[in-house]
Design a protein around this motif. Structure first.
Motif, PDB file in Angstrom:
ATOM      1  N   UNK A  16       0.860  -1.166   0.000  1.00 25.24           N
ATOM      2  CA  UNK A  16       0.000   0.000   0.000  1.00 25.24           C
ATOM      3  C   UNK A  16       0.902   1.224   0.000  1.00 25.24           C
ATOM      4  N   UNK A  17       0.762   2.083  -0.993  1.00 21.97           N
ATOM      5  CA  UNK A  17       1.661   3.226  -1.082  1.00 21.97           C
ATOM      6  C   UNK A  17       1.006   4.472  -1.613  1.00 21.97           C
ATOM      7  N   UNK A  18       1.720   5.582  -1.417  1.00 19.91           N
ATOM      8  CA  UNK A  18       1.247   6.875  -1.893  1.00 19.91           C
ATOM      9  C   UNK A  18       2.437   7.635  -2.467  1.00 19.91           C
ATOM     10  N   UNK A  19       2.306   8.106  -3.698  1.00 22.44           N
ATOM     11  CA  UNK A  19       3.383   8.838  -4.358  1.00 22.44           C
ATOM     12  C   UNK A  19       3.304  10.319  -3.983  1.00 22.44           C
ATOM     13  N   UNK A  20       4.106  10.735  -3.009  1.00 14.50           N
ATOM     14  CA  UNK A  20       4.174  12.159  -2.642  1.00 14.50           C
ATOM     15  C   UNK A  20       4.897  12.923  -3.738  1.00 14.50           C
ATOM     16  N   UNK A  21       6.021  12.371  -4.175  1.00 15.75           N
ATOM     17  CA  UNK A  21       6.733  12.898  -5.343  1.00 15.75           C
ATOM     18  C   UNK A  21       6.231  12.085  -6.526  1.00 15.75           C
ATOM     19  N   UNK A  22       5.710  12.757  -7.555  1.00 15.89           N
ATOM     20  CA  UNK A  22       5.114  12.027  -8.668  1.00 15.89           C
ATOM     21  C   UNK A  22       5.343  12.790  -9.968  1.00 15.89           C
ATOM     22  N   UNK A  23       6.607  12.783 -10.411  1.00  9.80           N
ATOM     23  CA  UNK A  23       6.953  13.416 -11.678  1.00  9.80           C
ATOM     24  C   UNK A  23       7.221  12.306 -12.689  1.00  9.80           C
ATOM     25  N   UNK A  24       7.347  12.628 -13.962  1.00 10.26           N
ATOM     26  CA  UNK A  24       7.667  11.586 -14.931  1.00 10.26           C
ATOM     27  C   UNK A  24       8.998  10.872 -14.635  1.00 10.26           C
ATOM     28  N   UNK A  25       9.959  11.575 -14.024  1.00  2.50           N
ATOM     29  CA  UNK A  25      11.275  10.982 -13.762  1.00  2.50           C
ATOM     30  C   UNK A  25      11.434  10.418 -12.360  1.00  2.50           C
ATOM     31  N   UNK A  26      10.748  10.987 -11.381  1.00  3.77           N
ATOM     32  CA  UNK A  26      10.914  10.584  -9.976  1.00  3.77           C
ATOM     33  C   UNK A  26       9.582  10.267  -9.338  1.00  3.77           C
ATOM     34  N   UNK A  27       9.577   9.215  -8.533  1.00  5.36           N
ATOM     35  CA  UNK A  27       8.414   8.858  -7.728  1.00  5.36           C
ATOM     36  C   UNK A  27       8.951   8.460  -6.361  1.00  5.36           C
ATOM     37  N   UNK A  69       7.588   1.792   5.662  1.00  4.26           N
ATOM     38  CA  UNK A  69       8.808   2.446   5.190  1.00  4.26           C
ATOM     39  C   UNK A  69       8.530   3.394   4.054  1.00  4.26           C
ATOM     40  N   UNK A  70       9.494   3.464   3.135  1.00  6.77           N
ATOM     41  CA  UNK A  70       9.367   4.372   2.012  1.00  6.77           C
ATOM     42  C   UNK A  70      10.032   3.818   0.765  1.00  6.77           C
ATOM     43  N   UNK A  71       9.746   4.451  -0.368  1.00  4.12           N
ATOM     44  CA  UNK A  71      10.328   4.020  -1.639  1.00  4.12           C
ATOM     45  C   UNK A  71      10.735   5.239  -2.446  1.00  4.12           C
ATOM     46  N   UNK A  72      11.668   5.023  -3.355  1.00  2.00           N
ATOM     47  CA  UNK A  72      12.048   6.036  -4.331  1.00  2.00           C
ATOM     48  C   UNK A  72      12.286   5.318  -5.655  1.00  2.00           C
ATOM     49  N   UNK A  73      11.828   5.918  -6.735  1.00  2.00           N
ATOM     50  CA  UNK A  73      11.965   5.315  -8.060  1.00  2.00           C
ATOM     51  C   UNK A  73      12.418   6.376  -9.042  1.00  2.00           C
ATOM     52  N   UNK A  74      13.372   6.018  -9.887  1.00  4.82           N
ATOM     53  CA  UNK A  74      13.890   6.908 -10.928  1.00  4.82           C
ATOM     54  C   UNK A  74      13.602   6.273 -12.272  1.00  4.82           C
TER      55      UNK A  74
END
Length: 187
Positions: A16-27, A69-74
């Motif tokens: 279960x997650x929520x994208x606070x940062x949600x740009x085409x390059x970064x999530x 926790x948290x996640x980051x995606x590029x």
């Protein structure tokens, strides 16, 4: 899988997650997952369909655990890199980290994504799922084993997503995962 817009998502494999940062390059954002534990009487998880085993008898059941926790995606074109860090609250108190890379390609309406992945964890996690304490050794006949943290598994996966109509989509998931590090040395 359930999604609300392009920010909120929920599914068994993704959590279960929520994208606070949600740009085409970064999530990036918070994530919660459930580790479903294990049943020592049949060696499996709640999703076990076949292949019961008595190999875990004497080691005890492990109840479900919430991991936060948290996640980051590029993302860069068809390629993406993802890192996720979580801590268990419940049956284990360990920290878990997942890293993965993916390549996505469309074939008409079908989207195919493939790539490698690895999981790392602290000793608290690895001991809970792969360790054998003195009481468990006596009950199971296995040798006592006190593992350290580190690499827990590595593998690769593929996902195929094919829309049927505007409201229904089929998803096929295939994964190969190999236990590694001290977890692989567990009796």
């Amino acid at each position: 899988r359930v999604a609300y817009g392009d920010r909120f998502f929920a599914s068994v494999p993704e959590g279960l997650g929520y994208r606070i940062v949600n740009t085409p390059s970064w999530k990036a954002g918070p994530i919660a997952r459930i580790s479903f534990g294990r049943d020592a009487s049949n060696g499996g998880s709640p999703f076990l369909l076949a292949g019961e085993t008595d190999d875990l008898v004497g080691l005890g059941d492990i109840p479900a655990t919430v991991e936060l926790g948290g996640f980051v995606e590029r993302r860069n074109g068809a390629f993406s890199l993802r890192a996720e860090a979580r801590r268990g609250f419940g049956a284990h108190q360990g920290a878990i980290g997942d890293v993965s890379a993916a390549y996505a390609r469309r074939f008409g309406k079908t989207l195919v994504t493939t790539g490698p992945r690895a999981t790392f964890a602290t000793a608290d996690f690895v001991e809970r799922y792969f360790g054998v304490d003195a009481g468990q050794a006596a009950a199971s006949g296995l040798a006592a084993f006190d593992p350290d943290g580190g690499l827990v598994s590595y593998g690769a996966g593929a996902t195929v997503v094919r829309p049927i109509n505007n409201r229904v989509t089929t998803v096929f998931i295939a994964n190969y995962e190999r236990i590694a590090g001290d977890a692989a040395e567990s009796p």
